[in-house]
Design a protein around this motif. Sequence first.
Motif, PDB file in Angstrom:
ATOM      1  N   GLN A 164      30.102   9.809  15.144  1.00 35.24           N
ATOM      2  CA  GLN A 164      30.317   9.595  13.716  1.00 35.24           C
ATOM      3  C   GLN A 164      29.852  10.828  12.967  1.00 35.24           C
ATOM      4  O   GLN A 164      28.752  11.339  13.238  1.00 35.24           O
ATOM      5  N   ILE A 165      30.673  11.314  12.041  1.00 36.41           N
ATOM      6  CA  ILE A 165      30.306  12.527  11.305  1.00 36.41           C
ATOM      7  C   ILE A 165      30.389  12.291   9.804  1.00 36.41           C
ATOM      8  O   ILE A 165      31.076  11.392   9.335  1.00 36.41           O
ATOM      9  N   ASN A 166      29.663  13.125   9.082  1.00 33.61           N
ATOM     10  CA  ASN A 166      29.731  13.076   7.627  1.00 33.61           C
ATOM     11  C   ASN A 166      29.277  14.419   7.088  1.00 33.61           C
ATOM     12  O   ASN A 166      28.726  15.238   7.833  1.00 33.61           O
ATOM     13  N   SER A 167      29.532  14.640   5.793  1.00 29.32           N
ATOM     14  CA  SER A 167      28.903  15.780   5.130  1.00 29.32           C
ATOM     15  C   SER A 167      27.993  15.197   4.060  1.00 29.32           C
ATOM     16  O   SER A 167      28.416  14.330   3.293  1.00 29.32           O
ATOM     17  N   VAL A 168      26.745  15.640   4.044  1.00 26.58           N
ATOM     18  CA  VAL A 168      25.824  15.126   3.020  1.00 26.58           C
ATOM     19  C   VAL A 168      25.689  16.126   1.870  1.00 26.58           C
ATOM     20  O   VAL A 168      24.767  16.045   1.065  1.00 26.58           O
ATOM     21  N   GLY A 169      26.625  17.087   1.797  1.00 27.91           N
ATOM     22  CA  GLY A 169      26.640  18.016   0.671  1.00 27.91           C
ATOM     23  C   GLY A 169      25.474  18.991   0.694  1.00 27.91           C
ATOM     24  O   GLY A 169      24.797  19.143   1.709  1.00 27.91           O
ATOM     25  N   CYS A 170      25.274  19.639  -0.450  1.00 23.88           N
ATOM     26  CA  CYS A 170      24.202  20.643  -0.523  1.00 23.88           C
ATOM     27  C   CYS A 170      23.478  20.512  -1.858  1.00 23.88           C
ATOM     28  O   CYS A 170      23.791  19.613  -2.647  1.00 23.88           O
ATOM     29  N   GLY A 171      22.555  21.411  -2.099  1.00 23.69           N
ATOM     30  CA  GLY A 171      21.774  21.389  -3.341  1.00 23.69           C
ATOM     31  C   GLY A 171      22.651  21.462  -4.585  1.00 23.69           C
ATOM     32  O   GLY A 171      22.258  21.013  -5.663  1.00 23.69           O
ATOM     33  N   ALA A 172      23.869  22.011  -4.417  1.00 26.90           N
ATOM     34  CA  ALA A 172      24.740  22.140  -5.587  1.00 26.90           C
ATOM     35  C   ALA A 172      25.475  20.835  -5.892  1.00 26.90           C
ATOM     36  O   ALA A 172      25.652  20.463  -7.050  1.00 26.90           O
ATOM     37  N   THR A 226      31.772  12.008   0.259  1.00 22.74           N
ATOM     38  CA  THR A 226      32.848  12.946   0.594  1.00 22.74           C
ATOM     39  C   THR A 226      33.789  13.192  -0.601  1.00 22.74           C
ATOM     40  O   THR A 226      34.497  14.185  -0.621  1.00 22.74           O
ATOM     41  N   ASP A 227      33.761  12.284  -1.590  1.00 24.79           N
ATOM     42  CA  ASP A 227      34.574  12.500  -2.788  1.00 24.79           C
ATOM     43  C   ASP A 227      33.871  13.383  -3.815  1.00 24.79           C
ATOM     44  O   ASP A 227      34.441  13.690  -4.861  1.00 24.79           O
ATOM     45  N   TYR A 228      32.630  13.741  -3.545  1.00 22.29           N
ATOM     46  CA  TYR A 228      31.867  14.505  -4.543  1.00 22.29           C
ATOM     47  C   TYR A 228      31.381  15.857  -4.025  1.00 22.29           C
ATOM     48  O   TYR A 228      30.556  16.501  -4.646  1.00 22.29           O
ATOM     49  N   LEU A 229      31.887  16.280  -2.874  1.00 24.35           N
ATOM     50  CA  LEU A 229      31.430  17.553  -2.301  1.00 24.35           C
ATOM     51  C   LEU A 229      31.926  18.734  -3.133  1.00 24.35           C
ATOM     52  O   LEU A 229      33.043  18.697  -3.658  1.00 24.35           O
ATOM     53  N   CYS A 230      31.110  19.791  -3.212  1.00 23.73           N
ATOM     54  CA  CYS A 230      31.568  21.007  -3.891  1.00 23.73           C
ATOM     55  C   CYS A 230      32.612  21.692  -2.996  1.00 23.73           C
ATOM     56  O   CYS A 230      32.779  21.314  -1.823  1.00 23.73           O
ATOM     57  N   GLU A 231      33.249  22.704  -3.508  1.00 22.06           N
ATOM     58  CA  GLU A 231      34.338  23.339  -2.767  1.00 22.06           C
ATOM     59  C   GLU A 231      33.863  23.888  -1.416  1.00 22.06           C
ATOM     60  O   GLU A 231      34.516  23.705  -0.389  1.00 22.06           O
ATOM     61  N   HIS A 236      33.745  23.587   4.415  1.00 23.17           N
ATOM     62  CA  HIS A 236      32.950  23.603   5.647  1.00 23.17           C
ATOM     63  C   HIS A 236      33.251  22.352   6.489  1.00 23.17           C
ATOM     64  O   HIS A 236      33.462  22.428   7.706  1.00 23.17           O
ATOM     65  N   PHE A 237      33.316  21.222   5.823  1.00 26.10           N
ATOM     66  CA  PHE A 237      33.566  19.952   6.520  1.00 26.10           C
ATOM     67  C   PHE A 237      34.965  19.956   7.155  1.00 26.10           C
ATOM     68  O   PHE A 237      35.132  19.540   8.302  1.00 26.10           O
ATOM     69  N   SER A 238      35.967  20.472   6.414  1.00 27.29           N
ATOM     70  CA  SER A 238      37.330  20.520   6.972  1.00 27.29           C
ATOM     71  C   SER A 238      37.373  21.426   8.194  1.00 27.29           C
ATOM     72  O   SER A 238      38.012  21.100   9.199  1.00 27.29           O
ATOM     73  N   ARG A 239      36.695  22.566   8.095  1.00 29.95           N
ATOM     74  CA  ARG A 239      36.721  23.499   9.230  1.00 29.95           C
ATOM     75  C   ARG A 239      36.021  22.880  10.435  1.00 29.95           C
ATOM     76  O   ARG A 239      36.486  22.982  11.573  1.00 29.95           O
ATOM     77  N   PHE A 240      34.899  22.208  10.192  1.00 30.93           N
ATOM     78  CA  PHE A 240      34.164  21.534  11.266  1.00 30.93           C
ATOM     79  C   PHE A 240      35.074  20.524  11.976  1.00 30.93           C
ATOM     80  O   PHE A 240      35.191  20.519  13.211  1.00 30.93           O
ATOM     81  N   LYS A 241      35.788  19.723  11.191  1.00 29.74           N
ATOM     82  CA  LYS A 241      36.691  18.733  11.786  1.00 29.74           C
ATOM     83  C   LYS A 241      37.803  19.438  12.572  1.00 29.74           C
ATOM     84  O   LYS A 241      38.198  18.979  13.646  1.00 29.74           O
ATOM     85  N   VAL A 253      34.944   9.590  10.625  1.00 32.21           N
ATOM     86  CA  VAL A 253      34.191  10.029   9.447  1.00 32.21           C
ATOM     87  C   VAL A 253      33.476   8.791   8.905  1.00 32.21           C
ATOM     88  O   VAL A 253      34.090   7.753   8.698  1.00 32.21           O
ATOM     89  N   ALA A 254      32.155   8.890   8.749  1.00 28.99           N
ATOM     90  CA  ALA A 254      31.342   7.756   8.295  1.00 28.99           C
ATOM     91  C   ALA A 254      30.638   8.154   6.993  1.00 28.99           C
ATOM     92  O   ALA A 254      29.550   8.720   7.030  1.00 28.99           O
ATOM     93  N   PRO A 255      31.286   7.880   5.848  1.00 30.26           N
ATOM     94  CA  PRO A 255      30.740   8.384   4.576  1.00 30.26           C
ATOM     95  C   PRO A 255      29.362   7.812   4.247  1.00 30.26           C
ATOM     96  O   PRO A 255      28.674   8.336   3.388  1.00 30.26           O
ATOM     97  N   ARG A 256      28.975   6.750   4.950  1.00 29.90           N
ATOM     98  CA  ARG A 256      27.655   6.169   4.675  1.00 29.90           C
ATOM     99  C   ARG A 256      26.551   6.773   5.528  1.00 29.90           C
ATOM    100  O   ARG A 256      25.387   6.409   5.380  1.00 29.90           O
ATOM    101  N   LEU A 257      26.919   7.680   6.433  1.00 32.39           N
ATOM    102  CA  LEU A 257      25.914   8.252   7.331  1.00 32.39           C
ATOM    103  C   LEU A 257      25.081   9.301   6.577  1.00 32.39           C
ATOM    104  O   LEU A 257      25.591  10.348   6.199  1.00 32.39           O
ATOM    105  N   VAL A 258      23.805   8.976   6.324  1.00 36.40           N
ATOM    106  CA  VAL A 258      22.984   9.916   5.544  1.00 36.40           C
ATOM    107  C   VAL A 258      21.750  10.406   6.300  1.00 36.40           C
ATOM    108  O   VAL A 258      21.073  11.309   5.859  1.00 36.40           O
ATOM    109  N   ARG A 259      21.392   9.792   7.435  1.00 35.39           N
ATOM    110  CA  ARG A 259      20.247  10.209   8.236  1.00 35.39           C
ATOM    111  C   ARG A 259      18.921   9.944   7.518  1.00 35.39           C
ATOM    112  O   ARG A 259      18.859   9.852   6.307  1.00 35.39           O
ATOM    113  N   GLY A 260      17.856   9.823   8.317  1.00 39.26           N
ATOM    114  CA  GLY A 260      16.562   9.427   7.763  1.00 39.26           C
ATOM    115  C   GLY A 260      15.611  10.578   7.469  1.00 39.26           C
ATOM    116  O   GLY A 260      14.435  10.347   7.221  1.00 39.26           O
ATOM    117  N   LEU A 261      16.111  11.815   7.556  1.00 41.36           N
ATOM    118  CA  LEU A 261      15.246  12.963   7.295  1.00 41.36           C
ATOM    119  C   LEU A 261      15.888  13.761   6.162  1.00 41.36           C
ATOM    120  O   LEU A 261      17.110  13.869   6.100  1.00 41.36           O
TER     121      LEU A 261
END
Length: 419
Positions: A164-172, A226-231, A236-241, A253-261
């Motif tokens: 299961q994969i997700n992007s948790v975005g960045c500081g921006a 995943t609907d709120y990621l910056c460009e 990065h997520f598309s290239r990873f996939k 793709v698991a949009p709820r996957l946020v990890r505990g750290l």
Amino acid sequence: MDEKTLTTLPGTRDILPDEILRWHLIEDQARRIFALYGFEEIRTPLFEATELFARGIGGETDIVQKEMYTFEDQSGRSITLRPEATASVVRAYNEHHMGRGSGLTKLYYLGPMFRYEKKQKGRWRQFYQIGSEVLGSDHPAIEAEVIEMILALLEPLGIESRLQINSVGCGACRPRYVEVLREALVKDLAPFCEDCRRRAETNTLRVLDCKVESCQPYIDRLPKITDYLCEECSEHFSRFKGYLDEARIAYEVAPRLVRGLDYYVRTAFEIISGDLGAQNAIVGGGRYDGLSEILGGPPVHGFGFALGLDRLVMIMPDGVIRNSASKPDLFLAPLGEAALRRASALARTLRQEGVRCQLEFDGGSLRSQMRLANKLGARHVLIVGDTELTSDRYTIKSMEDSRQWDASLPELVQYFKSL
Ligand code: HAM
């Protein structure tokens, strides 16, 4: 005095010889695969300054808030038994200037971690991880390669798993998403459990990770990160996939996957297995580009994972073990004191030749020794009695097909070499 018999503490256990073969098998397989992919081992201390984990993992996480084994040592320093190893590896990387001059640094580790968690199937307070960290690249291809490596490790062990994969975005982009999520939650908190209601304000992202059954339909309806990621994160997520697709690695793709750290940015992933019940994650990992700076170091890109060894051991099929069991090649059954001395010398030579020998010291009848050999799963039994002592030829019996013959020591060496 009626002294209580002492036992292990809750959430800890002894790993007995019966089970250890499974551990060795996974550890050997991991070392082999890590070498193939160019990773080197690092061993960091089991305890570190509490601040390393408090800062690294994040002050609001469950691990830091509730699960750390923290104590003061004699000098008054606050010490914590490591709950994970990524913060330690990044600390070591900076402390020893490991990034100097080279592009990528690829490290792996293996050992116990400590978390004061509620005991549950597949969940321990001392548990074991095998993990790896790649420092020095933000390329999504390295993420796909690491995942390919994990699957190469799991597959020969007979483990069925789902990525299961997700992007948790960045500081921006993440702060904006967290705000949207918080607003959606506070609008109607009533259907959520108590933990979710509290977390809506204190640790909003963790609501997505809630396991309470009645919360699930409501969580599913919340806005997705995943609907709120910056460009940049989105690209990065598309290239990873794309790299996963190229390597023919299946994923969800698991949009709820946020990890505990808290240290993750962009790519986060878990590998889960259906055979584990609620604690179904066998692997967790992701990218942590800001962690080095949080620990007072220079900016360093990082990506890694850790695999729960205890959980893997639980679900490994028995067939995999049987095929590689390290049972004795030979059980030596001496009949009497003089025979014991001879058997001892034979075992010494045979072991030097790489034959796994077990020797019975306490005598007993041939029958009882045969029973013992059976119990140990020995593949052959060598009988050393009076006749054998004088002739210097020994009766050897195959326990697999009951064949029996006699052989001199050089013939025995030859025979075991030919197997
Ligand atoms: P984690 O998700 O906390 O990540 O742990 C990774 C794996 O360790 C879990 O998927 C699970 O299999 C196992 N594990 C965790 N807690 C327990 C427990 N109490 N009992 C048994 N097994 C457990 C990390 O630790 C990150 N450091 C992974 C990472 C490395 N991210 C980047 N690099």
